[in-house]
Design a protein around this motif. Structure first.
Motif, PDB file in Angstrom:
ATOM      1  N   ASP A 193       0.809  -1.217   0.000  1.00 33.30           N
ATOM      2  CA  ASP A 193       0.000   0.000   0.000  1.00 33.30           C
ATOM      3  C   ASP A 193       0.841   1.265   0.000  1.00 33.30           C
ATOM      4  OD1 ASP A 193      -2.295  -1.405  -0.087  1.00 33.30           O
ATOM      5  OD2 ASP A 193      -2.873  -1.110   2.001  1.00 33.30           O
ATOM      6  N   LEU A 194       2.017   1.209   0.610  1.00 28.77           N
ATOM      7  CA  LEU A 194       2.847   2.410   0.746  1.00 28.77           C
ATOM      8  C   LEU A 194       4.059   2.397  -0.176  1.00 28.77           C
ATOM      9  CD1 LEU A 194       2.733   2.781   4.648  1.00 28.77           C
ATOM     10  CD2 LEU A 194       1.227   3.808   2.937  1.00 28.77           C
ATOM     11  N   GLY A 195       4.232   1.339  -0.937  1.00 33.02           N
ATOM     12  CA  GLY A 195       5.314   1.279  -1.906  1.00 33.02           C
ATOM     13  C   GLY A 195       6.690   1.125  -1.308  1.00 33.02           C
ATOM     14  N   GLY A 196       6.784   0.612  -0.088  1.00 32.75           N
ATOM     15  CA  GLY A 196       8.074   0.458   0.565  1.00 32.75           C
ATOM     16  C   GLY A 196       8.756  -0.838   0.184  1.00 32.75           C
ATOM     17  N   ARG A 197       9.945  -1.037   0.727  1.00 30.08           N
ATOM     18  CA  ARG A 197      10.718  -2.242   0.452  1.00 30.08           C
ATOM     19  C   ARG A 197      10.213  -3.398   1.301  1.00 30.08           C
ATOM     20  NH1 ARG A 197      16.597  -2.376   3.150  1.00 30.08           N
ATOM     21  NH2 ARG A 197      16.129  -4.569   2.744  1.00 30.08           N
ATOM     22  N   ASN A 198      10.588  -4.605   0.896  1.00 33.11           N
ATOM     23  CA  ASN A 198      10.228  -5.800   1.651  1.00 33.11           C
ATOM     24  C   ASN A 198      11.285  -6.055   2.722  1.00 33.11           C
ATOM     25  OD1 ASN A 198       8.005  -6.256  -0.008  1.00 33.11           O
ATOM     26  ND2 ASN A 198       9.215  -7.441  -1.463  1.00 33.11           N
ATOM     27  N   PHE A 199      10.894  -5.947   3.976  1.00 37.18           N
ATOM     28  CA  PHE A 199      11.825  -6.193   5.063  1.00 37.18           C
ATOM     29  C   PHE A 199      11.842  -7.651   5.495  1.00 37.18           C
ATOM     30  CE2 PHE A 199      11.120  -1.618   5.556  1.00 37.18           C
ATOM     31  CZ  PHE A 199      12.431  -1.177   5.699  1.00 37.18           C
ATOM     32  N   LEU A 200      10.799  -8.401   5.154  1.00 37.00           N
ATOM     33  CA  LEU A 200      10.697  -9.794   5.558  1.00 37.00           C
ATOM     34  C   LEU A 200      10.762 -10.697   4.338  1.00 37.00           C
ATOM     35  CD1 LEU A 200       7.823  -9.629   8.207  1.00 37.00           C
ATOM     36  CD2 LEU A 200      10.285  -9.709   8.628  1.00 37.00           C
ATOM     37  N   SER A 201      11.476 -11.790   4.472  1.00 31.75           N
ATOM     38  CA  SER A 201      11.574 -12.758   3.387  1.00 31.75           C
ATOM     39  C   SER A 201      11.737 -14.146   3.984  1.00 31.75           C
ATOM     40  CB  SER A 201      12.764 -12.439   2.477  1.00 31.75           C
ATOM     41  OG  SER A 201      12.861 -13.387   1.431  1.00 31.75           O
ATOM     42  N   THR A 202      10.929 -15.082   3.528  1.00 30.70           N
ATOM     43  CA  THR A 202      11.016 -16.443   4.032  1.00 30.70           C
ATOM     44  C   THR A 202      12.342 -17.068   3.628  1.00 30.70           C
ATOM     45  OG1 THR A 202       8.615 -16.675   3.803  1.00 30.70           O
ATOM     46  CG2 THR A 202       9.892 -18.695   4.042  1.00 30.70           C
ATOM     47  N   PRO A 203      13.100 -17.620   4.573  1.00 33.47           N
ATOM     48  CA  PRO A 203      14.378 -18.264   4.230  1.00 33.47           C
ATOM     49  C   PRO A 203      14.198 -19.424   3.252  1.00 33.47           C
ATOM     50  CG  PRO A 203      14.180 -17.943   6.607  1.00 33.47           C
ATOM     51  CD  PRO A 203      12.836 -17.636   6.019  1.00 33.47           C
ATOM     52  N   GLN A 204      15.165 -19.588   2.389  1.00 37.62           N
ATOM     53  CA  GLN A 204      15.069 -20.628   1.371  1.00 37.62           C
ATOM     54  C   GLN A 204      15.040 -22.028   1.970  1.00 37.62           C
ATOM     55  OE1 GLN A 204      14.553 -20.366  -1.963  1.00 37.62           O
ATOM     56  NE2 GLN A 204      14.211 -18.193  -1.458  1.00 37.62           N
ATOM     57  N   PHE A 205      15.674 -22.231   3.118  1.00 36.50           N
ATOM     58  CA  PHE A 205      15.663 -23.580   3.690  1.00 36.50           C
ATOM     59  C   PHE A 205      14.255 -23.995   4.098  1.00 36.50           C
ATOM     60  CE2 PHE A 205      16.015 -21.185   7.649  1.00 36.50           C
ATOM     61  CZ  PHE A 205      15.247 -21.923   8.534  1.00 36.50           C
ATOM     62  N   LEU A 206      13.397 -23.015   4.441  1.00 37.07           N
ATOM     63  CA  LEU A 206      12.011 -23.359   4.745  1.00 37.07           C
ATOM     64  C   LEU A 206      11.270 -23.794   3.487  1.00 37.07           C
ATOM     65  CD1 LEU A 206      10.873 -20.661   7.355  1.00 37.07           C
ATOM     66  CD2 LEU A 206      11.445 -23.067   7.747  1.00 37.07           C
ATOM     67  N   TYR A 207      11.570 -23.169   2.343  1.00 41.82           N
ATOM     68  CA  TYR A 207      10.953 -23.605   1.085  1.00 41.82           C
ATOM     69  C   TYR A 207      11.419 -25.003   0.697  1.00 41.82           C
ATOM     70  CZ  TYR A 207       9.227 -18.866   0.223  1.00 41.82           C
ATOM     71  OH  TYR A 207       8.570 -17.665   0.298  1.00 41.82           O
ATOM     72  N   ARG A 208      12.702 -25.323   0.990  1.00 48.23           N
ATOM     73  CA  ARG A 208      13.183 -26.674   0.694  1.00 48.23           C
ATOM     74  C   ARG A 208      12.543 -27.697   1.627  1.00 48.23           C
ATOM     75  NH1 ARG A 208      18.104 -23.739   0.004  1.00 48.23           N
ATOM     76  NH2 ARG A 208      18.727 -24.220   2.166  1.00 48.23           N
ATOM     77  N   TRP A 209      12.304 -27.288   2.855  1.00 51.82           N
ATOM     78  CA  TRP A 209      11.693 -28.191   3.819  1.00 51.82           C
ATOM     79  C   TRP A 209      10.189 -28.324   3.599  1.00 51.82           C
ATOM     80  CZ3 TRP A 209      10.414 -26.867   9.531  1.00 51.82           C
ATOM     81  CH2 TRP A 209      10.033 -28.019  10.203  1.00 51.82           C
ATOM     82  N   LEU A 210       9.537 -27.192   3.305  1.00 55.92           N
ATOM     83  CA  LEU A 210       8.089 -27.155   3.092  1.00 55.92           C
ATOM     84  C   LEU A 210       7.806 -26.494   1.749  1.00 55.92           C
ATOM     85  CD1 LEU A 210       7.024 -25.952   6.664  1.00 55.92           C
ATOM     86  CD2 LEU A 210       6.771 -28.265   5.758  1.00 55.92           C
ATOM     87  N   PRO A 211       7.985 -27.211   0.656  1.00 50.32           N
ATOM     88  CA  PRO A 211       7.788 -26.606  -0.673  1.00 50.32           C
ATOM     89  C   PRO A 211       6.341 -26.210  -0.896  1.00 50.32           C
ATOM     90  CG  PRO A 211       8.067 -28.984  -0.855  1.00 50.32           C
ATOM     91  CD  PRO A 211       8.361 -28.633   0.575  1.00 50.32           C
ATOM     92  N   SER A 212       6.150 -25.162  -1.688  1.00 53.78           N
ATOM     93  CA  SER A 212       4.801 -24.723  -2.028  1.00 53.78           C
ATOM     94  C   SER A 212       4.105 -25.825  -2.814  1.00 53.78           C
ATOM     95  CB  SER A 212       4.851 -23.430  -2.844  1.00 53.78           C
ATOM     96  OG  SER A 212       5.439 -22.391  -2.085  1.00 53.78           O
ATOM     97  N   ARG A 213       2.813 -25.954  -2.582  1.00 51.85           N
ATOM     98  CA  ARG A 213       2.060 -27.054  -3.185  1.00 51.85           C
ATOM     99  C   ARG A 213       1.357 -26.674  -4.463  1.00 51.85           C
ATOM    100  NH1 ARG A 213       0.866 -27.684   2.328  1.00 51.85           N
ATOM    101  NH2 ARG A 213      -1.137 -26.653   2.051  1.00 51.85           N
ATOM    102  N   ARG A 214       1.544 -25.429  -4.910  1.00 51.54           N
ATOM    103  CA  ARG A 214       0.925 -25.026  -6.165  1.00 51.54           C
ATOM    104  C   ARG A 214       1.755 -23.902  -6.753  1.00 51.54           C
ATOM    105  NH1 ARG A 214      -4.513 -21.908  -3.998  1.00 51.54           N
ATOM    106  NH2 ARG A 214      -3.484 -20.074  -3.127  1.00 51.54           N
ATOM    107  N   GLY A 215       1.479 -23.565  -8.013  1.00 46.89           N
ATOM    108  CA  GLY A 215       2.259 -22.548  -8.691  1.00 46.89           C
ATOM    109  C   GLY A 215       1.973 -21.166  -8.157  1.00 46.89           C
ATOM    110  N   GLY A 216       2.792 -20.213  -8.588  1.00 40.70           N
ATOM    111  CA  GLY A 216       2.609 -18.833  -8.165  1.00 40.70           C
ATOM    112  C   GLY A 216       3.823 -18.351  -7.407  1.00 40.70           C
ATOM    113  N   VAL A 217       3.839 -17.071  -7.120  1.00 40.43           N
ATOM    114  CA  VAL A 217       4.965 -16.451  -6.442  1.00 40.43           C
ATOM    115  C   VAL A 217       4.758 -16.533  -4.947  1.00 40.43           C
ATOM    116  CG1 VAL A 217       6.292 -14.329  -6.169  1.00 40.43           C
ATOM    117  CG2 VAL A 217       5.308 -14.911  -8.396  1.00 40.43           C
ATOM    118  N   SER A 218       5.763 -16.992  -4.241  1.00 35.71           N
ATOM    119  CA  SER A 218       5.717 -17.015  -2.793  1.00 35.71           C
ATOM    120  C   SER A 218       6.625 -15.944  -2.250  1.00 35.71           C
ATOM    121  CB  SER A 218       6.151 -18.387  -2.265  1.00 35.71           C
ATOM    122  OG  SER A 218       5.270 -19.399  -2.696  1.00 35.71           O
ATOM    123  N   GLY A 219       6.409 -15.606  -0.995  1.00 35.22           N
ATOM    124  CA  GLY A 219       7.291 -14.639  -0.365  1.00 35.22           C
ATOM    125  C   GLY A 219       6.517 -13.486   0.206  1.00 35.22           C
TER     126      GLY A 219
END
Length: 251
Positions: A193-219
């Motif tokens: 809403d305010l056009g700011g930067r992303n301060f939070l990002s899910t670590p990649q090891f969590l994606y390797r451990w719990l991969p997304s179950r469908r297509g699309g952009v995560s994060g």
């Protein structure tokens, strides 16, 4: 018993483990298998005696007794309802992102608990999740006890007053709401809403451990598919429609 087993297995995975731990740890303390004294978050024991399990046990433990049993059951219900709705709604198919949200909220609550000598963290974490759900469905009308109806964005504050009346403390609920607001602001409000930067990002090891179950952009900072569709229908301008709401108590 098979019906209970089927219901339990129908709960989404992360919520199911959280719910089970929040039932099991108080039960262990109630039965005296482990002294409840080992479950509380005591800063001295954690920082100087290196009892590093205390932030975890304090998140799941609640002293259930004649004066606290109803408060415990009400908050256990909130955990089941609103964690399930988030995990199967805005975070559907993105278990890594949902787990990261819980970890972010939990770390903030642990730090606050150590600073403010909060010995139990169950209610603050549940309230932080409920707050995020309420903001994602802020314009939806929800029903509460005695037929009262109001927008979902007010639900965390109504429950704050409700828990206080039935025996809770304003501090626990307030900390949960503030942490939930911090997460929501950094994930959605500020970058989208305010056009700011992303301060939070899910670590990649969590994606390797719990991969997304469908297509699309995560994060973080990227709206789920349902939110993007709503924004596209509105021409991309104005306030975001943060998702579909539910009435309080709907299954």
């Amino acid at each position: 018993m098979s019906d209970i087993g089927d219901w339990f297995r129908s709960i989404p995975a992360i919520t199911r483990y959280w719910f089970a731990a929040t039932v099991a740890v108080p039960l262990v303390g109630k039965l005296g298998l482990i002294s409840p004294a080992y479950f509380f978050l005591w800063p001295e024991a954690f920082l100087y005696r290196f009892q590093i399990w205390r932030p975890v046990t304090a998140t799941f433990y609640f002293p259930v007794g004649p004066g606290t049993g109803f408060l415990y059951l009400v908050n256990l219900y909130f955990l089941y309802q609103y964690s399930t709705r988030l995990e199967t709604g805005a975070f559907d198919g993105r278990p890594a992102d949902y787990l990261f949200m819980l970890l972010f909220n939990w770390i903030c609550i642990v730090i606050t608990g150590l600073a403010m000598d909060m010995q139990l963290l169950m209610i603050p974490l549940i309230m932080s999740v409920l707050y995020v759900w309420a903001q994602l469905n802020r314009d939806m009308i929800v029903s509460f006890w005695f037929g009262t109806r109001f927008k979902a964005c007010y639900l965390p504050w109504v429950i704050l007053g409700f828990n206080y009346i039935i025996g809770g403390s304003v501090i626990n609920e307030l900390i949960g709401n503030l942490v939930g607001h911090l997460y929501f602001f950094l994930m959605f409000r500020y970058p989208m809403d305010l056009g700011g930067r992303n301060f939070l990002s899910t670590p990649q090891f969590l994606y390797r451990w719990l991969p997304s179950r469908r297509g699309g952009v995560s994060g973080f900072g990227v709206p789920p598919a349902s939110m993007r569709r709503a924004a596209d229908q509105n021409g991309g301008g104005g306030r975001h429609n943060w998702g579909q709401g539910f009435r309080l108590g709907d299954q």
